[in-house]
Design a protein around this motif. Structure first.
Motif, mmCIF file in Angstrom:
data_model
loop_
_atom_site.group_PDB
_atom_site.id
_atom_site.type_symbol
_atom_site.label_atom_id
_atom_site.label_comp_id
_atom_site.label_asym_id
_atom_site.label_seq_id
_atom_site.Cartn_x
_atom_site.Cartn_y
_atom_site.Cartn_z
ATOM 1 N N THR A 67 0.835 -1.205 0.000
ATOM 2 C CA THR A 67 0.000 0.000 0.000
ATOM 3 C C THR A 67 0.872 1.259 0.000
ATOM 4 O OG1 THR A 67 -1.777 -1.142 1.186
ATOM 5 C CG2 THR A 67 -1.785 1.273 1.257
ATOM 6 N N ILE A 68 0.567 2.178 -0.918
ATOM 7 C CA ILE A 68 1.283 3.452 -0.980
ATOM 8 C C ILE A 68 0.586 4.510 -0.118
ATOM 9 C CG2 ILE A 68 2.131 5.286 -2.489
ATOM 10 C CD1 ILE A 68 3.471 2.656 -2.977
ATOM 11 N N TYR A 69 -0.719 4.629 -0.298
ATOM 12 C CA TYR A 69 -1.493 5.572 0.508
ATOM 13 C C TYR A 69 -2.961 5.199 0.421
ATOM 14 C CZ TYR A 69 -2.197 7.742 -4.080
ATOM 15 O OH TYR A 69 -2.508 7.963 -5.400
ATOM 16 N N ARG A 70 -3.758 5.835 1.267
ATOM 17 C CA ARG A 70 -5.203 5.652 1.254
ATOM 18 C C ARG A 70 -5.882 6.989 1.031
ATOM 19 N NH1 ARG A 70 -5.139 1.694 6.480
ATOM 20 N NH2 ARG A 70 -5.894 -0.191 5.483
ATOM 21 N N LEU A 71 -7.110 6.918 0.546
ATOM 22 C CA LEU A 71 -7.889 8.117 0.273
ATOM 23 C C LEU A 71 -9.226 8.022 0.993
ATOM 24 C CD1 LEU A 71 -7.068 8.095 -3.496
ATOM 25 C CD2 LEU A 71 -6.382 9.931 -1.959
ATOM 26 N N HIS A 131 1.315 13.057 -2.501
ATOM 27 C CA HIS A 131 1.404 11.636 -2.831
ATOM 28 C C HIS A 131 2.857 11.170 -2.907
ATOM 29 C CE1 HIS A 131 -2.786 11.410 -3.158
ATOM 30 N NE2 HIS A 131 -2.944 11.696 -4.439
ATOM 31 N N PHE A 132 3.738 12.020 -3.450
ATOM 32 C CA PHE A 132 5.147 11.654 -3.497
ATOM 33 C C PHE A 132 5.737 11.591 -2.096
ATOM 34 C CE2 PHE A 132 5.467 12.858 -8.114
ATOM 35 C CZ PHE A 132 5.961 11.636 -8.532
ATOM 36 N N SER A 133 5.288 12.475 -1.212
ATOM 37 C CA SER A 133 5.749 12.430 0.175
ATOM 38 C C SER A 133 5.319 11.131 0.840
ATOM 39 C CB SER A 133 5.187 13.627 0.960
ATOM 40 O OG SER A 133 5.708 14.834 0.474
ATOM 41 N N ASP A 134 4.088 10.702 0.550
ATOM 42 C CA ASP A 134 3.614 9.421 1.089
ATOM 43 C C ASP A 134 4.493 8.273 0.595
ATOM 44 O OD1 ASP A 134 1.517 10.661 2.377
ATOM 45 O OD2 ASP A 134 0.083 10.302 0.763
ATOM 46 N N MET A 136 7.656 8.452 -0.419
ATOM 47 C CA MET A 136 8.981 8.542 0.196
ATOM 48 C C MET A 136 8.940 8.068 1.648
ATOM 49 S SD MET A 136 11.049 9.358 -2.082
ATOM 50 C CE MET A 136 12.441 9.538 -0.967
ATOM 51 N N TRP A 137 7.862 8.405 2.348
ATOM 52 C CA TRP A 137 7.707 7.930 3.732
ATOM 53 C C TRP A 137 7.667 6.411 3.754
ATOM 54 C CZ3 TRP A 137 3.987 4.945 6.143
ATOM 55 C CH2 TRP A 137 4.043 4.905 7.537
ATOM 56 N N LEU A 138 6.970 5.821 2.801
ATOM 57 C CA LEU A 138 6.889 4.367 2.739
ATOM 58 C C LEU A 138 8.263 3.753 2.505
ATOM 59 C CD1 LEU A 138 5.294 1.704 2.561
ATOM 60 C CD2 LEU A 138 5.026 2.144 0.119
ATOM 61 N N ILE A 139 9.033 4.337 1.594
ATOM 62 C CA ILE A 139 10.375 3.818 1.317
ATOM 63 C C ILE A 139 11.233 3.859 2.584
ATOM 64 C CG2 ILE A 139 12.517 4.304 0.067
ATOM 65 C CD1 ILE A 139 10.748 5.256 -2.266
ATOM 66 N N GLU A 140 11.137 4.957 3.322
ATOM 67 C CA GLU A 140 11.901 5.074 4.571
ATOM 68 C C GLU A 140 11.477 3.999 5.571
ATOM 69 O OE1 GLU A 140 11.304 9.011 5.967
ATOM 70 O OE2 GLU A 140 12.604 9.946 4.463
#
Length: 218
Positions: A67-71, A131-134, A136-140
């Motif tokens: 999962t990358i993000y939710r809406l 969305h890109f911040s989400d 990048m947070w996931l990658i971290e």
């Protein structure tokens, strides 16, 4: 809820642009589990979420999800209209996690107005940056945070979303969210259970000790 509520810069659009956005928007309702968008070749349109919950995720070559993000309500799903951005291709799948009601705006309509309106273009860029911040947070999280901490944080997030300490979710579904195998999830949940943090039953996870889980997820 009308389309204007989703755009804080609505009054900076011309009346003609406002009318074009409003009249092109189609109201849709999709059931839980429905795939609304799949990969860069699919361009379903811009989604404005009125109620429900969507999940954006990517697939590995082996078919593993993460999962990358939710809406949620009042969010805008931009990547479902990724064909508007020719220089960027997103292999992202959008799925309804709950029964969801939303507006769908055709990508060609939105792109045309975005090219005419600097305020709308800037707002779209803000959504993209979020969305890109989400991502990048996931990658971290994946690179630097141990799985027990990621799992603890996920269970707490699910509990907050559902408003319950009993989560109706399978180990496989958790693995899909976190990008790992079901067996890995099962082993860690059994460890949590042995520590008195959760109680496992078929198809559900009950959080027994929220304080311990919170400490673990930090």
């Amino acid at each position: 809820m009308d389309v204007s509520k989703f755009f804080p810069m609505w009054d900076k659009l011309t009346p003609a642009q406002q009318q074009q956005l409003s009249q092109s928007a189609t109201s849709r309702t999709e059931k839980k589990g429905t795939v609304l968008h799949h990969g860069s070749v699919d361009c379903a349109g811009l989604f404005l979420i009125q109620s429900g919950q969507l999940r954006a995720y990517i697939l590995s070559d082996e078919g593993r999800e993460i999962t990358i993000y939710r809406l949620f309500e009042m969010d805008i799903c931009l990547f479902s209209a990724s064909c508007m951005m020719k220089s960027i291709q997103f292999e992202i799948t959008i799925e309804a996690e709950k029964d969801t009601e939303f507006w769908s705006i055709p990508p060609d309509v939105y792109k045309q107005i975005m090219e005419e309106s600097a305020p709308l273009a800037n707002y779209t860029s803000e959504i993209m940056a979020t969305h890109f911040s989400d991502a990048m947070w996931l990658i971290e999280q994946v690179m630097w945070k141990s799985f027990d901490k990621r799992l603890a944080a996920f269970l707490l997030e699910e509990s907050a979303l559902d408003g319950s300490n009993t989560l109706k979710i399978t180990h496989e579904a958790i693995g899909n969210h976190l990008g790992t195998a079901r067996e890995v999830v099962t082993r860690m949940l059994r460890y949590f259970q042995n520590e008195g943090i959760v109680k496992l039953t078929r198809g559900s996870v009950e959080i027994i000790d929220t304080k311990k889980l919170t400490q673990l997820g930090q």
